[in-house]
Design a protein around this motif. Structure first.
Motif, PDB file in Angstrom:
ATOM      1  N   VAL A   1       0.811  -1.133  -0.025  1.00 48.79           N
ATOM      2  CA  VAL A   1      -0.059  -0.178  -0.052  1.00 48.79           C
ATOM      3  C   VAL A   1       0.846   1.179   0.008  1.00 48.79           C
ATOM      4  N   ARG A   2       1.939   1.358   0.637  1.00 49.17           N
ATOM      5  CA  ARG A   2       2.690   2.323   0.844  1.00 49.17           C
ATOM      6  C   ARG A   2       3.316   2.759  -0.537  1.00 49.17           C
ATOM      7  N   SER A   3       3.557   1.774  -0.982  1.00 46.81           N
ATOM      8  CA  SER A   3       4.429   1.926  -2.589  1.00 46.81           C
ATOM      9  C   SER A   3       3.325   2.364  -3.556  1.00 46.81           C
ATOM     10  N   ASP A   4       2.033   2.538  -3.385  1.00 52.76           N
ATOM     11  CA  ASP A   4       1.097   3.032  -4.388  1.00 52.76           C
ATOM     12  C   ASP A   4       0.542   4.368  -3.923  1.00 52.76           C
ATOM     13  N   PRO A   5       0.816   5.475  -4.391  1.00 56.79           N
ATOM     14  CA  PRO A   5       0.239   6.546  -3.985  1.00 56.79           C
ATOM     15  C   PRO A   5      -1.021   6.699  -3.920  1.00 56.79           C
ATOM     16  N   ASP A   6      -2.025   5.928  -4.899  1.00 55.81           N
ATOM     17  CA  ASP A   6      -3.407   6.076  -5.067  1.00 55.81           C
ATOM     18  C   ASP A   6      -3.677   5.159  -3.714  1.00 55.81           C
ATOM     19  N   ALA A   7      -3.086   4.133  -3.558  1.00 56.40           N
ATOM     20  CA  ALA A   7      -3.657   3.427  -2.220  1.00 56.40           C
ATOM     21  C   ALA A   7      -3.487   4.273  -0.983  1.00 56.40           C
TER      22      ALA A   7
ATOM     23  N   VAL B   1      -6.444   5.315   1.548  1.00 55.57           N
ATOM     24  CA  VAL B   1      -6.563   4.502   2.983  1.00 55.57           C
ATOM     25  C   VAL B   1      -6.422   6.098   4.014  1.00 55.57           C
ATOM     26  N   ARG B   2      -5.862   7.064   3.639  1.00 54.69           N
ATOM     27  CA  ARG B   2      -5.904   8.349   4.256  1.00 54.69           C
ATOM     28  C   ARG B   2      -7.526   8.865   4.294  1.00 54.69           C
ATOM     29  N   ARG B   3      -7.958   8.726   3.173  1.00 54.97           N
ATOM     30  CA  ARG B   3      -9.507   9.410   3.279  1.00 54.97           C
ATOM     31  C   ARG B   3     -10.241   8.469   4.177  1.00 54.97           C
TER      32      ARG B   3
END
Length: 89
Positions: free
Chosen positions: A59-65, A69-71
């Motif tokens: 997840v951390r390697s995918d900016p969209d993910a 997750v933040r949203r």
């Protein structure tokens, strides 16, 4: 491997199971049954931890993910805050 004697309290049906394993010759002792169960649980916990770490890394390697997750986190925290306001302290 060194061992250490301890005293534990277990549910009666689990003790019956351990004694049955010993009586059937599938375990050397009740301690062996407990050790085997703890070893299986420890391995399962290590595998689960590794799975979570791998998922977080992905997840951390995918900016969209990361943004998703933040949203989601912000949304859940807002819901929690609203629920706290409704129920009070």
């Amino acid at each position: 491997m060194t061992t250490k004697a301890v005293s534990v309290t277990i549910e009666e049906h689990l003790l019956e199971y351990a004694n049955a394993e010993v009586a059937a010759g599938r375990a050397r002792s009740v301690s062996a049954v407990v050790n085997a169960a703890l070893a299986r649980q420890a391995e399962a916990d290590r595998e689960a931890d590794a799975t979570v770490r791998a998922a977080v890394k992905t997840v951390r390697s995918d900016p969209d993910a990361v943004a998703k997750v933040r949203r989601m986190t912000e949304h859940l925290l807002a819901q929690r805050e609203q629920a706290d306001l409704r129920t009070g302290p």
